[in-house]
Scaffold this motif. Structure first.
Motif, PDB file in Angstrom:
ATOM      1  N   THR A  62     -13.916 -19.248  20.433  1.00  0.00           N
ATOM      2  CA  THR A  62     -15.344 -19.557  20.489  1.00  0.00           C
ATOM      3  C   THR A  62     -15.721 -20.052  21.885  1.00  0.00           C
ATOM      4  O   THR A  62     -16.713 -19.596  22.471  1.00  0.00           O
ATOM      5  N   ALA A  89     -18.255 -17.113  14.776  1.00  0.00           N
ATOM      6  CA  ALA A  89     -18.127 -17.594  16.158  1.00  0.00           C
ATOM      7  C   ALA A  89     -18.948 -16.760  17.139  1.00  0.00           C
ATOM      8  O   ALA A  89     -19.425 -17.284  18.152  1.00  0.00           O
ATOM      9  N   ASP A 157     -16.006  -8.856  22.374  1.00  0.00           N
ATOM     10  CA  ASP A 157     -15.343  -9.861  21.541  1.00  0.00           C
ATOM     11  C   ASP A 157     -14.135  -9.156  20.916  1.00  0.00           C
ATOM     12  O   ASP A 157     -14.255  -8.455  19.911  1.00  0.00           O
ATOM     13  N   CYS A 159     -11.468 -10.822  19.946  1.00  0.00           N
ATOM     14  CA  CYS A 159     -10.688 -11.950  19.394  1.00  0.00           C
ATOM     15  C   CYS A 159      -9.732 -11.528  18.289  1.00  0.00           C
ATOM     16  O   CYS A 159      -8.668 -12.103  18.124  1.00  0.00           O
ATOM     17  N   GLN A 160     -10.142 -10.507  17.510  1.00  0.00           N
ATOM     18  CA  GLN A 160      -9.325 -10.078  16.365  1.00  0.00           C
ATOM     19  C   GLN A 160      -8.462  -8.867  16.671  1.00  0.00           C
ATOM     20  O   GLN A 160      -7.840  -8.346  15.765  1.00  0.00           O
ATOM     21  N   GLY A 193      -6.702 -21.755  20.785  1.00  0.00           N
ATOM     22  CA  GLY A 193      -6.800 -21.325  22.174  1.00  0.00           C
ATOM     23  C   GLY A 193      -7.554 -20.017  22.279  1.00  0.00           C
ATOM     24  O   GLY A 193      -7.848 -19.376  21.267  1.00  0.00           O
TER      25      GLY A 193
HETATM   26  C1  LIG Z   1     -11.419 -15.784  15.552  1.00  0.00           C
HETATM   27  C2  LIG Z   1     -12.619 -15.163  16.126  1.00  0.00           C
HETATM   28  C3  LIG Z   1     -13.403 -15.803  17.102  1.00  0.00           C
HETATM   29  C4  LIG Z   1     -13.258 -17.235  17.503  1.00  0.00           C
HETATM   30  O1  LIG Z   1     -12.032 -17.718  17.704  1.00  0.00           O
HETATM   31  P1  LIG Z   1     -11.601 -19.247  17.479  1.00  0.00           P
HETATM   32  O2  LIG Z   1     -10.390 -19.315  18.353  1.00  0.00           O
HETATM   33  O3  LIG Z   1     -11.258 -19.414  16.032  1.00  0.00           O
HETATM   34  O4  LIG Z   1     -12.681 -20.133  17.951  1.00  0.00           O
HETATM   35  C5  LIG Z   1     -14.459 -15.097  17.649  1.00  0.00           C
HETATM   36  N1  LIG Z   1     -14.755 -13.853  17.267  1.00  0.00           N
HETATM   37  C6  LIG Z   1     -14.053 -13.211  16.320  1.00  0.00           C
HETATM   38  C7  LIG Z   1     -14.418 -11.812  15.966  1.00  0.00           C
HETATM   39  C8  LIG Z   1     -12.971 -13.856  15.702  1.00  0.00           C
HETATM   40  O5  LIG Z   1     -12.304 -13.220  14.741  1.00  0.00           O
END
Ligand SMILES: *Cc1c(COP(=O)(O)O)cnc(C)c1O
Length: 408
Positions: A62, A89, A157, A159-160, A193
């Motif tokens: 985030t 997030a 993004d 993140c996943q 992180g």
């Molecule tokens: C996990 C996630 C985040 C944020 O990550 P955190 O480390 O949990 O704050 C943002 N975007 C996506 C799509 C996520 O899956």
């Protein structure tokens, strides 16, 4: 899916290096830290692994998004187009910099539909933020084209989708900037992180200062640093970075296990003609953290979810349509603008509009979608068993439904 499944000696060794000196902070203390710089080492490893020029670690995914948005100059009044299916997030970060999240429909790739993005563009649009959901990728070429035509920023993004790629480039390294999360359930974890990746030196310098109170990191010590702009504290600690360093060294192994397990399970489910699978713009680049699949109708999907539950095999299968975290349908706090403090007027107006907005195109995809998390720990026998049980549950529902229809 998550790196925590294969946590062990390697992580403990890296953490113990840090504990031996007691220097838990990533900056300063040059003497006592005895040349242990886990955060710097992890940033270098990220650049090398994913082929980006710069990486700035943060305290979470985030805060990585917040940092990237700020470094990209996105703030009050700016609109950011993002998908209706993502983790909360994504919009939290947009709101936190004063900008306006504009939600657009997804398609069967479970990511932004480029045509839906086009419809959302206004004179205030500044950024398109595709989210590479559930291990696989958005179709980036058409999105890049849109950004070029309208002079917009592309922020990924990712993140996943750590380790996923699109046409030979790693997700998160293709846009102006991209982010990963290393939270506890992501493909590799630091406990908590994140990282901002970019090839742009100026962006990187801004991200570096922003995550550490605006420090320029050029002084003889922290007290001598200048502050060219206001920042915050989104630093990662050395303990967290140490865990991440052990995990990134295992990433190739994680990805290869995921791919094998995914292929085996997908083969089994493919026996059922009524089951279809998520569209994947570049199948070779799927990180395979999830296998996402569809049934022909919402009612069949709900019955299958109920049957999986009945047979005690629902765990690890996600029906996002009913889930409070990942899809617009249940984001009442967002639609009702329930915040602890005042939002700016532009944000309030946009969220009020969001309440009225229809996401029927997204609904008709999400209400038929189930995602199965791919474990790193499964044995081939376990996958075989799991697959057979899933097939029998799905077939049972399909037979009941056709028997019902025949009886009319
Ligand atoms: C996990 C996630 C985040 C944020 O990550 P955190 O480390 O949990 O704050 C943002 N975007 C996506 C799509 C996520 O899956």
């Amino acid at each position: 899916m998550p790196g925590f499944e294969l946590f062990g000696e390697e992580e403990r060794k890296e953490v113990n290096d840090v504990l031996a000196t007691g220097i838990l902070m990533r900056y300063g203390f040059d003497g006592p830290r005895k040349n242990i710089w886990k955060s710097k080492e992890l940033e270098e490893a990220i650049c090398k692994q994913f082929g980006c020029r710069y990486a700035q670690l943060t305290s979470s995914g985030t805060s990585a998004l917040t940092t990237a948005l700020s470094a990209l100059g996105i703030g009050a009044g700016d609109e950011v187009i993002m998908p209706s299916f993502t983790f909360v997030a994504s919009f939290e970060a947009v709101l936190s910099v004063g900008a306006i999240p504009v939600l657009a429909d997804i398609d069967e790739s479970l990511t932004l539909n480029p045509d839906a993005v086009r419809k959302e563009i206004t004179s205030k649009t500044k950024c398109v933020m595709p989210v590479h959901m559930c291990g696989s990728m958005a179709d980036l070429d058409p999105l890049i084209q849109i950004c070029k035509e309208h002079n917009l920023i592309l922020l990924e993004d990712a993140c996943q989708s750590i380790g996923g790629s699109y046409k030979g480039k790693f997700l998160g390294t293709i846009g102006h900037a991209g982010t990963f999360s290393f939270d506890f359930v992501k493909t590799i974890t630091c406990a908590e992180g994140g990282v901002v990746m970019t090839n742009d030196h100026d962006l990187y310098t801004k991200a570096d200062g922003f995550t550490d109170h605006g420090h320029d990191h050029k002084g003889a010590d922290r007290g001598a640093d200048l502050h060219p702009f206001i920042g915050y504290n989104y630093r990662i600690s050395e303990l967290h970075a140490a865990v991440g360093l052990a995990q990134i060294r295992k990433l190739d192994k994680f990805l290869s296990i995921q791919k094998n397990n995914y292929d085996q399970l997908k083969n089994i489910l493919s026996q059922i003609p009524e089951v279809s699978f998520r569209q994947i713009p570049d199948p070779a680049g799927d990180s395979c953290t999830f296998m996402s699949w569809f049934l022909p109708t919402e009612s069949l999907t709900r019955s299958v979810v109920a049957e999986l539950k009945e047979q005690n095999i629902l765990a690890g299968n996600f029906y996002w349509f009913d889930n409070n975290w990942h899809y617009i349908r249940k984001w009442d706090h967002l639609k009702q603008a329930t915040t602890l403090n005042n939002l700016n007027e532009g944000q309030k107006a946009a969220l009020e509009k969001l309440q009225q907005k229809s996401f029927s195109a997204s609904d008709s995809i999400m209400n038929r979608c189930i995602s199965t998390a791919i474990s790193l720990l499964w044995t081939p026998q376990q996958i075989e068993e799991k697959g057979k049980k899933m097939v029998s549950a799905i077939k049972k529902v399909l037979q009941q439904t056709s028997a019902l229809q025949a009886s009319f």
